[in-house]
Design an enzyme around this catalytic site. Structure first.
Site, PDB file in Angstrom:
ATOM      1  NE  ARG A 169       0.468 -17.491 -22.130  1.00 25.91           N
ATOM      2  CZ  ARG A 169      -0.621 -17.785 -21.446  1.00 25.91           C
ATOM      3  NH1 ARG A 169      -1.293 -18.904 -21.722  1.00 25.91           N
ATOM      4  NH2 ARG A 169      -1.059 -16.985 -20.498  1.00 25.91           N
ATOM      5  CE  LYS A 193       3.185 -17.031 -19.534  1.00 27.82           C
ATOM      6  NZ  LYS A 193       3.480 -15.632 -19.133  1.00 27.82           N
ATOM      7  CG  HIS A 264       3.021 -12.880 -26.786  1.00 28.86           C
ATOM      8  ND1 HIS A 264       2.744 -14.187 -26.440  1.00 28.86           N
ATOM      9  CD2 HIS A 264       2.533 -12.134 -25.752  1.00 28.86           C
ATOM     10  CE1 HIS A 264       2.148 -14.237 -25.272  1.00 28.86           C
ATOM     11  NE2 HIS A 264       2.004 -13.011 -24.834  1.00 28.86           N
ATOM     12  NE  ARG A 267      -1.461 -14.621 -24.638  1.00 30.69           N
ATOM     13  CZ  ARG A 267      -2.347 -15.423 -24.041  1.00 30.69           C
ATOM     14  NH1 ARG A 267      -3.057 -16.277 -24.761  1.00 30.69           N
ATOM     15  NH2 ARG A 267      -2.532 -15.376 -22.735  1.00 30.69           N
ATOM     16  CG  HIS A 290      -4.481 -13.096 -18.891  1.00 27.49           C
ATOM     17  ND1 HIS A 290      -4.752 -11.913 -19.554  1.00 27.49           N
ATOM     18  CD2 HIS A 290      -3.359 -13.600 -19.464  1.00 27.49           C
ATOM     19  CE1 HIS A 290      -3.826 -11.715 -20.477  1.00 27.49           C
ATOM     20  NE2 HIS A 290      -2.971 -12.714 -20.438  1.00 27.49           N
ATOM     21  CE1 TYR A 299      -3.004  -7.651 -25.045  1.00 32.07           C
ATOM     22  CE2 TYR A 299      -3.892  -8.792 -23.138  1.00 32.07           C
ATOM     23  CZ  TYR A 299      -2.940  -8.683 -24.130  1.00 32.07           C
ATOM     24  OH  TYR A 299      -1.917  -9.586 -24.205  1.00 32.07           O
TER      25      TYR A 299
END
Length: 327
Positions: A169, A193, A264, A267, A290, A299
């Protein structure tokens, strides 16, 4: 109290003039004045709210419904279906339903209706927009854009390489410090995150350009006010997230990539290319940081769509007409 001038659009005024029921026209005008004065909304917001009621007026006329008390759940479901078949997008239908609910709440508030079943219906599910992904050839073209004769070009090449190689990110790249890097194992620890840390990997190309940047360029960029940030600007400060985004966008445009391509997207491309290469979904999940495999699942859809495009363009019989077809 300041009076806010009513500014409905010509389309709305025309629709209201054509309705055979002047009561409905009057109620919409009153609703217009109500949200303009009591909710202090911007003029264009008020206009959008009221204009979103225009199709309702048309549908009421088409269904020969003269009283809003007859607008029950069955009517509302028919109205939403009519909007969809009339060519409105899902987001547009959802917005019109939101305006309708606000209108009916107002009508109940003033005691004009008793029946309000607008909360019993929901708008159409939002369309899932697949993320912008570049092909491996496009990524190669992107990575070749920086002029590596210059110091800034070497830094930019190293930055692009690492963003793609590790699926970072922009905030993770911005926060990197020297102690996070391990050039012996080609690993970097990042803070994602929720302040969760994870270790990501990068390959030989990333290691080569990162090493060149750290040895030959970063020392030139540092100054007394410099900290231990990995990515530096030429004034000796940490490269900001906005600067990283601008760098990626500049080279994406130069490489002729999709106009929607941004930081992004590197990514997204990282994850899609791993899956295309046979990587396990859980491995990709861990590399991306994640919490849930459901987040990574998008994806697999991108990868399947990419496979379909490749098949249709590459397979000799994918688009071949049947022998009996006319030429």
């Amino acid at each position: 109290m300041t009076t806010i001038k009513r500014l409905p659009s010509p389309a709305m005024e025309e629709a209201l003039r054509q309705t055979p029921n002047p009561d409905i026209s009057g109620l919409i005008h009153e609703f217009n004045d109500h949200i303009a004065t009591t909710r202090q909304l911007a003029v264009h917001t008020v206009r959008n709210y009221v204009n979103d009621l225009v199709p309702l007026v048309e549908y009421l006329d088409e269904q020969d419904v003269a009283h809003l008390e007859k607008v029950d759940r069955l009517f509302l479901r028919g109205y939403l279906a009519w909007l969809m078949t009339s060519g409105y997008s899902r987001s547009s239908v959802s917005r019109k339903l939101s305006a309708l609910k606000s209108f009916f709440r107002y009508l109940r508030h003033i005691g004009n209706i008793e029946l309000d079943q607008t909360d019993l219906v929901t708008g159409p599910k939002k369309e899932k927009k697949l993320p912008a992904v570049a092909s491996s050839h496009e990524i190669d073209r992107l990575l070749d854009q920086p002029d590596t004769v210059t110091d800034a070009g070497i830094r930019d090449r190293a930055l692009l390489e690492l963003l793609y190689a590790a699926g970072l990110r922009v905030s993770e790249a911005n926060a990197m410090i020297l102690a996070d890097l391990d050039l012996r194992t080609n690993e970097v620890r990042v803070i994602g995150k929720g302040s969760k840390s994870r270790v990501v990997l990068f390959g030989k190309q990333g290691a080569y350009w990162l090493d060149a940047y750290l040895k030959d360029v970063r020392p030139k960029f540092t100054s007394r006010r410099s900290d231990d940030a990995v990515w530096m600007n030429q004034s000796g400060g940490r490269l900001s997230t906005r600067s990283i985004q601008r760098i990626v966008k500049k080279y994406a445009v130069a490489a002729g990539l999709d106009p929607d391509f941004h930081t992004h997207s590197l990514r997204h491309s990282f994850a899609t290319h791993l899956l295309d290469g046979g990587a396990d979904l859980r491995v990709v999940q861990d590399l991306l940081g994640h919490n849930s495999p459901a987040t990574t699942q998008i994806y697999t859809q991108v990868s399947a769509e990419q496979a379909r495009k490749v098949y249709l363009s590459a397979h000799p019989r994918a688009n071949k007409k049947k022998s009996g077809d006319a030429t």
